[in-house]
Design a protein around this motif. Structure first.
Motif, PDB file in Angstrom:
ATOM      1  N   THR A   1       0.858  -1.183   0.000  1.00  0.00           N
ATOM      2  CA  THR A   1       0.000   0.000   0.000  1.00  0.00           C
ATOM      3  C   THR A   1       0.889   1.227   0.000  1.00  0.00           C
ATOM      4  N   LEU A   2       0.394   2.316  -0.574  1.00  0.00           N
ATOM      5  CA  LEU A   2       1.106   3.585  -0.570  1.00  0.00           C
ATOM      6  C   LEU A   2       0.680   4.413   0.637  1.00  0.00           C
ATOM      7  N   VAL A   3       1.655   5.056   1.253  1.00  0.00           N
ATOM      8  CA  VAL A   3       1.427   5.868   2.448  1.00  0.00           C
ATOM      9  C   VAL A   3       2.217   7.164   2.292  1.00  0.00           C
ATOM     10  N   PRO A   4       2.040   8.136   3.187  1.00  0.00           N
ATOM     11  CA  PRO A   4       2.684   9.433   2.971  1.00  0.00           C
ATOM     12  C   PRO A   4       4.204   9.461   3.095  1.00  0.00           C
ATOM     13  N   SER A   5       4.821   8.543   3.849  1.00  0.00           N
ATOM     14  CA  SER A   5       6.238   8.715   4.170  1.00  0.00           C
ATOM     15  C   SER A   5       6.820   7.414   4.684  1.00  0.00           C
ATOM     16  N   ALA A   6       8.143   7.424   4.912  1.00  0.00           N
ATOM     17  CA  ALA A   6       8.783   6.262   5.521  1.00  0.00           C
ATOM     18  C   ALA A   6       8.286   6.046   6.944  1.00  0.00           C
TER      19      ALA A   6
ATOM     20  N   PHE B   1       5.272   6.644   8.007  1.00  0.00           N
ATOM     21  CA  PHE B   1       3.985   5.953   7.892  1.00  0.00           C
ATOM     22  C   PHE B   1       4.165   4.529   7.370  1.00  0.00           C
ATOM     23  N   ALA B   2       5.194   4.293   6.570  1.00  0.00           N
ATOM     24  CA  ALA B   2       5.458   2.926   6.124  1.00  0.00           C
ATOM     25  C   ALA B   2       5.868   2.051   7.308  1.00  0.00           C
ATOM     26  N   ASN B   3       6.713   2.592   8.193  1.00  0.00           N
ATOM     27  CA  ASN B   3       7.043   1.864   9.419  1.00  0.00           C
ATOM     28  C   ASN B   3       5.811   1.694  10.297  1.00  0.00           C
ATOM     29  N   PHE B   4       5.013   2.747  10.403  1.00  0.00           N
ATOM     30  CA  PHE B   4       3.789   2.674  11.203  1.00  0.00           C
ATOM     31  C   PHE B   4       2.866   1.579  10.671  1.00  0.00           C
ATOM     32  N   THR B   5       2.657   1.576   9.362  1.00  0.00           N
ATOM     33  CA  THR B   5       1.761   0.592   8.753  1.00  0.00           C
ATOM     34  C   THR B   5       2.274  -0.819   8.991  1.00  0.00           C
ATOM     35  N   SER B   6       3.568  -1.019   8.763  1.00  0.00           N
ATOM     36  CA  SER B   6       4.151  -2.354   8.933  1.00  0.00           C
ATOM     37  C   SER B   6       4.098  -2.810  10.380  1.00  0.00           C
ATOM     38  N   LEU B   7       4.452  -1.926  11.301  1.00  0.00           N
ATOM     39  CA  LEU B   7       4.472  -2.311  12.717  1.00  0.00           C
ATOM     40  C   LEU B   7       3.071  -2.414  13.295  1.00  0.00           C
ATOM     41  N   ALA B   8       2.106  -1.724  12.694  1.00  0.00           N
ATOM     42  CA  ALA B   8       0.710  -1.923  13.105  1.00  0.00           C
ATOM     43  C   ALA B   8       0.254  -3.333  12.747  1.00  0.00           C
ATOM     44  N   VAL B   9       0.602  -3.780  11.542  1.00  0.00           N
ATOM     45  CA  VAL B   9       0.251  -5.148  11.150  1.00  0.00           C
ATOM     46  C   VAL B   9       0.990  -6.148  12.032  1.00  0.00           C
ATOM     47  N   ALA B  10       2.266  -5.859  12.329  1.00  0.00           N
ATOM     48  CA  ALA B  10       3.012  -6.738  13.233  1.00  0.00           C
ATOM     49  C   ALA B  10       2.344  -6.816  14.603  1.00  0.00           C
ATOM     50  N   THR B  11       1.812  -5.689  15.066  1.00  0.00           N
ATOM     51  CA  THR B  11       1.111  -5.669  16.356  1.00  0.00           C
ATOM     52  C   THR B  11      -0.101  -6.591  16.320  1.00  0.00           C
ATOM     53  N   HIS B  12      -0.857  -6.539  15.238  1.00  0.00           N
ATOM     54  CA  HIS B  12      -2.042  -7.401  15.130  1.00  0.00           C
ATOM     55  C   HIS B  12      -1.640  -8.864  15.065  1.00  0.00           C
ATOM     56  N   TRP B  13      -0.556  -9.141  14.334  1.00  0.00           N
ATOM     57  CA  TRP B  13      -0.042 -10.520  14.301  1.00  0.00           C
ATOM     58  C   TRP B  13       0.363 -10.974  15.692  1.00  0.00           C
TER      59      TRP B  13
ATOM     60  N   HIS C   1      10.094   8.959  -2.435  1.00  0.00           N
ATOM     61  CA  HIS C   1      10.597  10.318  -2.661  1.00  0.00           C
ATOM     62  C   HIS C   1      12.098  10.405  -2.403  1.00  0.00           C
ATOM     63  N   LYS C   2      12.679   9.322  -1.932  1.00  0.00           N
ATOM     64  CA  LYS C   2      14.126   9.301  -1.772  1.00  0.00           C
ATOM     65  C   LYS C   2      14.751   8.884  -3.115  1.00  0.00           C
TER      66      LYS C   2
ATOM     67  N   SER D   1       5.273   9.927  -0.676  1.00  0.00           N
ATOM     68  CA  SER D   1       5.281   8.721  -1.497  1.00  0.00           C
ATOM     69  C   SER D   1       5.924   7.527  -0.803  1.00  0.00           C
ATOM     70  N   GLY D   2       5.564   7.248   0.434  1.00  0.00           N
ATOM     71  CA  GLY D   2       6.060   6.053   1.095  1.00  0.00           C
ATOM     72  C   GLY D   2       5.289   4.819   0.654  1.00  0.00           C
ATOM     73  N   PHE D   3       5.808   3.652   1.003  1.00  0.00           N
ATOM     74  CA  PHE D   3       5.101   2.411   0.690  1.00  0.00           C
ATOM     75  C   PHE D   3       5.491   1.334   1.696  1.00  0.00           C
ATOM     76  N   ALA D   4       4.566   0.415   1.922  1.00  0.00           N
ATOM     77  CA  ALA D   4       4.813  -0.717   2.816  1.00  0.00           C
ATOM     78  C   ALA D   4       4.455  -2.002   2.087  1.00  0.00           C
ATOM     79  N   PHE D   5       5.382  -2.974   2.112  1.00  0.00           N
ATOM     80  CA  PHE D   5       5.145  -4.303   1.559  1.00  0.00           C
ATOM     81  C   PHE D   5       4.847  -5.269   2.693  1.00  0.00           C
ATOM     82  N   LEU D   6       3.883  -6.162   2.471  1.00  0.00           N
ATOM     83  CA  LEU D   6       3.533  -7.189   3.453  1.00  0.00           C
ATOM     84  C   LEU D   6       3.542  -8.555   2.799  1.00  0.00           C
ATOM     85  N   ARG D   7       4.221  -9.496   3.457  1.00  0.00           N
ATOM     86  CA  ARG D   7       4.249 -10.867   2.924  1.00  0.00           C
ATOM     87  C   ARG D   7       2.848 -11.480   2.944  1.00  0.00           C
ATOM     88  N   GLU D   8       2.056 -11.151   3.938  1.00  0.00           N
ATOM     89  CA  GLU D   8       0.668 -11.614   4.012  1.00  0.00           C
ATOM     90  C   GLU D   8      -0.230 -10.389   3.861  1.00  0.00           C
ATOM     91  N   PRO D   9      -0.525  -9.974   2.640  1.00  0.00           N
ATOM     92  CA  PRO D   9      -1.229  -8.713   2.448  1.00  0.00           C
ATOM     93  C   PRO D   9      -2.649  -8.689   2.992  1.00  0.00           C
TER      94      PRO D   9
END
Length: 519
Positions: free
Chosen positions: A150-155, A157-169, A307-308, A316-324
């Motif tokens: 998914t696309l997110v605003p920044s790195a 938010f990409a860490n936030f998105t990924s670690l939020a999913v990790a929290t749920h896991w 954006h880097k 233009s951040g983004f987060a990849f998930l192995r289990e989307p």
């Protein structure tokens, strides 16, 4: 009184001004200073000042506006002068890329079309562009097809998105549906990392309610290299699951954690592996550096920032998930009649419960575009996929590989120039695009070098010809220019070294005898 919003001539004039200003501004970037401190006074005109219609004494909102054309003229006049020209080739502070021509044109198009990329129903165009852009990014980095994103605003938010999913896991391992019930019934989530962990990952944990200091740091030295045996001992001690943070591209010298070893540990102890690859993920684009991210295709989540090194505009951040499917389980919105979601006539978007829970069953991801508001932290979303899609479509895999490799070569050129300069000292190897070095004139005592380099960093920003900030590496104050802008050339690198040495000579002039011996 005529409604100014409907004044077509004024609107046309304003848009024409932007178009006509673009080429001269872009052409000037190669020669102009990154920042001109003498332009700071212009900022007063943003709330009132010379040549501006009268304003309240406190600079508040005017009663009567100046019209689109006049305001656009003012913004362009002030902005093209007083901005930090980070799109130019000599901005080496932080890690900020430029904007490719295709990405810039697409970003203007995104503003023109003004799409809400939240749902398929709000913009099929934005949804399809995002689906394609994310697939192309995955292919650019060589990740397996199983990964969703998914696309997110920044790195951050990409860490936030990924670690939020990790929290749920992690909560799922404790048989808790954290989307519905929160963290209150859970112990503290163990988060382990080497010393390269970035502040944005801490901020993400802070926002998620874990606390920024929840990270247990295991560093083998003052630089921050991960103490892998210590991390394994800690994993063996824990009675439950943990989250590992690996770092691809450390911000002081561009170093990498050993991602493959961390992946082995995650598999051995049942941990979640998150990799912060804000800019270091782009090492995968070139065969010359792909080995630095070996094992990243085994991570559970990956954070990146286009954006880097992709050279597209903010945000233009983004987060990849192995289990989307875990993305909508984490970020799906509760059922609302007018929004896609459970029971909504607008779509079959998933709810917030975790996959496989007794409360709901998560449907598989569709083959086509999805409702991306349910796949990340934002609801209303700008069509930020447009510049990413455009630059990848325009220049392809080869164009971006060549860009990365040019900047790898420029980093090595800078390292060589630093090594050859008698008054400069390189502090680290250069695996990627950051060169960590400091001023170290022979006549300056060692215990005074930190203060000299602090003054040098401030002088560089005040001077403005090149832009480089300071850091602390291995206990020493240093510069850490990052080279990720597509416009940067060898001449810009040479100028950086020349300006640094000029300012060093000004800040710490050598006594006549020392100068003679140095020669």
């Amino acid at each position: 009184m005529t409604d100014p919003l409907w004044d077509r001539d004024m609107a046309d004039a304003a848009l024409r001004r932007v178009y006509e200003a673009a080429r001269p501004y872009l052409d000037s970037l190669a020669d102009r200073p990154v920042y001109d401190p003498d332009t700071a006074a212009l900022l007063a005109e943003l709330s009132g000042g010379p040549g501006v219609s009268p304003r309240p004494s406190d600079g508040g909102l005017p009663e009567h506006g100046d019209g689109a054309d006049a305001v656009t003229e003012r913004l362009l006049r002030i902005g093209t002068a007083a901005a930090t020209h980070s799109a130019g080739p000599r901005f080496f502070h932080f890690v900020i890329g430029g904007v490719t021509p295709a990405a810039l044109a697409a970003d203007w198009t995104a503003a023109l079309l003004d799409q809400n990329a939240a749902f398929r129903a709000s913009s099929p165009l934005a949804a399809e562009l995002e689906r394609i852009a994310l697939r192309w990014l995955r292919q650019l980095f060589g990740l397996p097809e199983v990964y969703g994103a998914t696309l997110v605003p920044s790195a951050t938010f990409a860490n936030f998105t990924s670690l939020a999913v990790a929290t749920h896991w992690w909560a799922e391992q404790h048989d808790v549906d954290v989307a519905a019930d929160g963290l209150a019934a859970l112990p503290r989530m163990p988060v382990l990392s080497g010393g390269y962990v970035h502040a944005s990952a801490r901020k993400a944990l802070q926002m998620l309610g874990h606390g920024r200091d929840t990270v247990e740091v295991y560093a083998a030295d003052r630089v921050g290299r991960a103490d892998l045996p210590a991390i394994e001992r800690r994993l063996a001690e824990l009675s439950g699951p943990a989250v590992l943070i690996g770092n691809a591209g450390e911000v002081n010298a561009g170093d990498f954690d050993r991602i493959a070893v961390l992946a082995d540990l995650a598999e051995r102890y049942g941990a979640w592996l998150h990799v912060d690859g804000a800019f270091g993920l782009f090492a995968a684009v070139s065969p010359r550096t792909a080995g630095l991210v070996e094992g990243i295709d085994r991570a559970d989540s990956i954070a990146g920032d286009a954006h880097k090194w992709l050279n597209v505009p903010y945000e233009s951040g983004f987060a990849f998930l192995r289990e989307p499917t875990r993305l909508p389980a984490t970020f799906g919105m509760p059922g609302t009649a007018y929004l896609p979601g459970p029971g909504s006539p607008l779509g079959s978007g998933p709810g917030a419960a975790r996959p496989g829970s007794a409360r709901s069953v998560q449907p598989p991801l569709p083959d086509g575009p999805v409702d991306y508001a349910l796949y990340g932290p934002e609801s209303s979303r700008r069509a930020r996929a447009m510049p990413i899609w455009a630059t990848l479509a325009a220049y392809g895999r080869d164009g971006h590989r060549l860009m990365v490799e040019r900047q790898l070569d420029l980093a090595q050129r800078l390292a060589r120039l630093v090594d050859e300069a008698p008054d400069l000292e390189r502090l680290a190897e250069v695996p990627l695009c950051i060169v960590c070095f400091r001023a170290a004139p022979r006549h300056v005592p060692a215990d005074e070098l930190d203060e000299l380099n602090r003054r040098l960093g401030a002088a560089l920003l005040d001077d403005g010809r090149v832009y480089v900030g300071t850091t602390v590496y291995d206990g020493r104050v240093a510069l850490r220019p990052a080279i990720v802008n597509w416009r940067t050339t060898e001449a810009d690198i040479d100028l950086l070294v020349d300006v640094v040495r000029e300012l060093v000579a000004r800040l710490a002039p050598a006594p006549p005898s020392a100068g003679a011996s140095a020669r």
